[in-house]
Design an enzyme around this catalytic site. Structure first.
Site, PDB file in Angstrom:
ATOM      1  N   ASP A   1     -63.776  78.792  41.551  1.00  0.00           N
ATOM      2  CA  ASP A   1     -64.478  77.414  42.629  1.00  0.00           C
ATOM      3  C   ASP A   1     -66.124  78.406  41.809  1.00  0.00           C
ATOM      4  O   ASP A   1     -66.733  78.409  43.124  1.00  0.00           O
ATOM      5  CB  ASP A   1     -64.070  77.516  44.213  1.00  0.00           C
ATOM      6  N   ILE A   2     -65.995  77.731  41.047  1.00  0.00           N
ATOM      7  CA  ILE A   2     -67.855  78.830  40.679  1.00  0.00           C
ATOM      8  C   ILE A   2     -68.850  76.849  40.944  1.00  0.00           C
ATOM      9  O   ILE A   2     -68.982  76.221  39.704  1.00  0.00           O
ATOM     10  CB  ILE A   2     -67.730  79.357  39.000  1.00  0.00           C
ATOM     11  N   GLU A   3     -70.093  77.348  41.459  1.00  0.00           N
ATOM     12  CA  GLU A   3     -70.602  76.530  42.130  1.00  0.00           C
ATOM     13  C   GLU A   3     -71.472  76.769  41.669  1.00  0.00           C
ATOM     14  O   GLU A   3     -73.046  75.617  42.748  1.00  0.00           O
ATOM     15  CB  GLU A   3     -70.311  75.238  43.096  1.00  0.00           C
ATOM     16  N   SER A   4     -72.194  77.784  41.069  1.00  0.00           N
ATOM     17  CA  SER A   4     -73.542  78.258  41.180  1.00  0.00           C
ATOM     18  C   SER A   4     -73.986  79.257  40.514  1.00  0.00           C
ATOM     19  O   SER A   4     -72.677  80.054  40.212  1.00  0.00           O
ATOM     20  CB  SER A   4     -74.085  78.411  42.732  1.00  0.00           C
TER      21      SER A   4
END
Length: 386
Positions: free
Chosen positions: A168-171
């Site tokens: 869940d890579i958001e940055s």
């Protein structure tokens, strides 16, 4: 009346036998546990905060539960986790949680047929990243040893072995994630246990943080977040905002022929900034997507588990409807075979039409005067069963 109907449907679901996750099904339900998003907005009501992990494994609602999150990869030391209020004890001399109770719940859930997966990343309040292939490989070894089939002095859930890893890579830097996945799969290949790799991109295509990883790496499940963005499911009829087809194509072209795509949804009105729909509208939209893209459809993902108790009629009503209306079994394989045959049939028919046109042109321009030959050749072409 709607609430009563939903509660009746929910009762039927809860009473049913526990069902194990099946990767060939289109009716799997996934959720995230460990962040207590409902509780964050209701700090004065701890009695209704997110329950224990094991409490979500007592019925057939959820097939996969992603434990959230590893929030700091800490590549020079031990990774840091955040499970809200569920676990706050750390290994001596470290910032890494030690959660024996969660470990026991993982085993309970797995015994009930659930897949329990470790999720990495989370929202922008956390700091993480993999800036190189070397970082990705090294971190994969750390995750393998601390959470999966390897061994380490520091195992946050003791001897419980999780069923895979979710991104869940958001940055953060994201160059190293393909190498991370490849290294994990090297470990998986030597193991007797089956592991999952999944990702949770934003619905804007391509995803800014996971786009290159999704287009180049093995993926089992992709949980596209159709919320918190203009491309949320409320805009399904707006072709400028809603682009499901690109995600479908990406899933079908993955190196994994059994890759599946899931529709990510908020499980309550406050679970996301937008994307929450009333149940009848949501059912209509989901059926449209399932009907048009059933070959890649894996089910739905709900953010997050804390809404299970606080929006229970809605969550259980939706889960029961999905499990009842989406197919399970070998439908995908048959559709793949049908698409394959149809593709080649289309090319064959197209080639015959071109040949037919050429023959008509040939005789019409007196390249030959043998009209009987023209009749016989065209008769064979047009009568061919394709």
């Amino acid at each position: 009346m709607m609430v009563n109907s939903l509660l009746l449907a929910a009762t039927g679901l809860v009473a049913g036998a526990l069902a194990a996750y099946n990767p060939t099904c289109s009716n799997n339900i996934v959720t995230y546990w460990g962040q207590n998003s409902w509780g964050g907005a209701h700090l004065s009501d701890p009695a209704n905060w997110e329950g224990s992990l094991g409490s979500y494994c007592q019925d057939a609602t959820f097939d996969i539960i992603n434990i959230s999150f590893v929030t700091n990869f800490n590549l020079t030391g031990l990774p840091v986790l955040n499970h809200a209020f569920h676990c706050e004890t750390v290994f001596n001399g470290t910032n890494t949680l030690h959660c024996p109770d969660i470990g026991a719940d993982i085993k309970l859930c797995q015994a009930n047929g659930k897949k329990i997966v470790l999720s990495l990343g989370g929202g922008n309040i956390y700091t993480y990243g993999l800036s190189s292939a070397a970082d990705g490989q090294a971190f994969a070894n750390t995750i393998w040893n601390m959470f999966l089939g390897g061994s380490s002095k520091y195992r946050p859930y003791d001897d419980a072995i999780l069923d895979g890893v979710d991104l869940d890579i958001e940055s953060g830097e994201h160059t190293g994630y393909p190498a991370f996945i490849n290294q994990l799969r090297t470990h998986f290949a030597a193991a007797s246990k089956q592991y999952l790799i999944s990702a949770t991109p934003q619905c804007v295509y391509p995803d800014a943080n996971l786009g290159s990883t999704l287009s180049s790496s093995w993926m089992d499940n992709t949980y596209v977040q159709f919320y918190n963005n203009p491309c949320n499911l409320a805009n399904i009829n707006n072709r400028w905002n809603f682009d499901y087809a690109s995600w479908d194509t990406l899933t079908k072209t993955n190196a994994n022929p059994n890759a599946r795509m899931y529709v990510g949804l908020p499980a309550g009105t406050g679970a996301a900034g937008n994307g929450y729909l009333d149940l009848p509208t949501l059912q209509t939209n989901l059926m449209t997507l399932y009907t048009n893209y059933s070959a890649s459809f894996g089910g739905i993902m709900l953010w997050d588990a804390s809404w299970y108790s606080n929006n229970k009629a809605y969550v259980l009503g939706l889960a029961n409807w999905v499990k009842s209306n989406m197919r399970c079994g070998h439908k995908h394989e048959h559709e793949h075979e049908h698409r394959h045959k149809h593709k080649h049939r289309h090319h064959f028919v197209y080639s015959l039409h071109k040949l037919d046109f050429f023959i008509d042109d040939f005789f019409a321009n007196d390249y030959s005067t043998n009209s009987m030959a023209h009749h016989n050749i065209c008769h064979v072409i047009r009568a061919t069963d394709v």
